[in-house]
Design a protein around this motif. Structure first.
Motif, short mmCIF file in Angstrom:
data_model
loop_
_atom_site.label_atom_id
_atom_site.label_comp_id
_atom_site.label_asym_id
_atom_site.label_seq_id
_atom_site.Cartn_x
_atom_site.Cartn_y
_atom_site.Cartn_z
N GLU A 22 0.71 -1.18 0.10
CA GLU A 22 -0.03 -0.02 -0.09
C GLU A 22 0.96 1.27 0.05
O GLU A 22 0.50 2.20 -0.81
CB GLU A 22 -0.73 -0.05 1.21
CG GLU A 22 -2.08 -0.93 1.12
CD GLU A 22 -2.89 -1.11 2.32
OE1 GLU A 22 -2.88 -0.02 3.19
OE2 GLU A 22 -3.83 -1.91 2.56
N TYR A 25 2.41 1.80 -3.32
CA TYR A 25 1.58 2.42 -4.37
C TYR A 25 1.18 3.71 -4.20
O TYR A 25 1.21 4.58 -5.11
CB TYR A 25 0.29 1.49 -4.45
CG TYR A 25 -0.67 1.82 -5.57
CD1 TYR A 25 -0.20 1.93 -6.98
CD2 TYR A 25 -1.90 2.62 -5.24
CE1 TYR A 25 -1.14 2.37 -8.00
CE2 TYR A 25 -2.60 2.83 -6.20
CZ TYR A 25 -2.49 2.94 -7.40
OH TYR A 25 -3.09 3.03 -8.37
N LEU A 51 0.17 -6.67 -5.53
CA LEU A 51 0.22 -5.21 -5.71
C LEU A 51 -0.69 -4.81 -6.81
O LEU A 51 -1.55 -3.82 -6.52
CB LEU A 51 1.74 -4.83 -6.58
CG LEU A 51 1.95 -3.30 -6.66
CD1 LEU A 51 1.65 -2.59 -5.52
CD2 LEU A 51 3.27 -3.22 -7.49
N ASP A 52 -1.12 -5.62 -7.86
CA ASP A 52 -2.27 -5.33 -8.73
C ASP A 52 -3.59 -5.24 -8.13
O ASP A 52 -4.09 -4.38 -8.01
CB ASP A 52 -2.16 -6.25 -9.84
CG ASP A 52 -3.12 -5.93 -11.08
OD1 ASP A 52 -3.03 -4.77 -11.47
OD2 ASP A 52 -3.90 -6.90 -11.31
N THR A 54 -3.81 -4.58 -4.88
CA THR A 54 -3.68 -3.32 -3.99
C THR A 54 -4.02 -2.14 -4.52
O THR A 54 -4.75 -1.29 -4.13
CB THR A 54 -2.35 -3.38 -3.21
OG1 THR A 54 -2.25 -4.60 -2.48
CG2 THR A 54 -2.31 -2.13 -2.26
N GLU A 55 -3.56 -1.89 -5.80
CA GLU A 55 -3.84 -0.68 -6.87
C GLU A 55 -5.23 -0.79 -6.94
O GLU A 55 -5.77 0.37 -6.89
CB GLU A 55 -3.08 -0.87 -8.05
CG GLU A 55 -1.62 -0.72 -7.70
CD GLU A 55 -0.86 -0.98 -8.97
OE1 GLU A 55 -1.35 -1.58 -10.21
OE2 GLU A 55 0.55 -1.00 -9.16
N ASP A 59 -7.60 2.37 -5.49
CA ASP A 59 -8.29 3.19 -6.60
C ASP A 59 -9.96 2.89 -6.24
O ASP A 59 -10.40 4.26 -6.30
CB ASP A 59 -8.06 2.88 -7.89
CG ASP A 59 -6.59 3.21 -8.24
OD1 ASP A 59 -5.91 3.72 -7.58
OD2 ASP A 59 -6.00 2.62 -9.20
#
Length: 84
Positions: A22, A25, A51-52, A54-55, A59
């Motif tokens: 987090e 990002y 990570l993908d 989390t993004e 968002d």
């Protein structure tokens, strides 16, 4: 899997924490941790998938916060609420 002659900064069982993903990002990761995280993301597909996710989650929360904020401003300015 390790490549011959290449050592990795983290073992295969030591992944980046959710909090670190987090922070990475959002651009708030500590500078002292940035190289370690980036080097790990170069080879760890598991952490890249996380990570993908989390993004996408961050968002979505940002969008929801913006929409909710507009709804509250509109309710105050018109004297209505969501329940009306």
């Amino acid at each position: 899997m390790r490549l011959p002659g290449r050592t990795f900064p983290m073992s295969d069982t030591s992944h980046i924490s959710d909090d670190e993903l987090e922070a990475y990002y959002m651009g708030t990761v500590a500078e002292s941790e940035l190289v370690r995280i980036v080097e790990h993301l170069v080879w760890c597909t598991n952490c890249l998938r996380r990570l993908d996710f989390t993004e996408g989650y961050i968002d979505a929360m940002r969008r929801a916060t913006i929409v909710e904020g507009f709804d509250r401003v509109r309710a105050v300015s018109t004297g209505t609420s969501r329940e009306d």
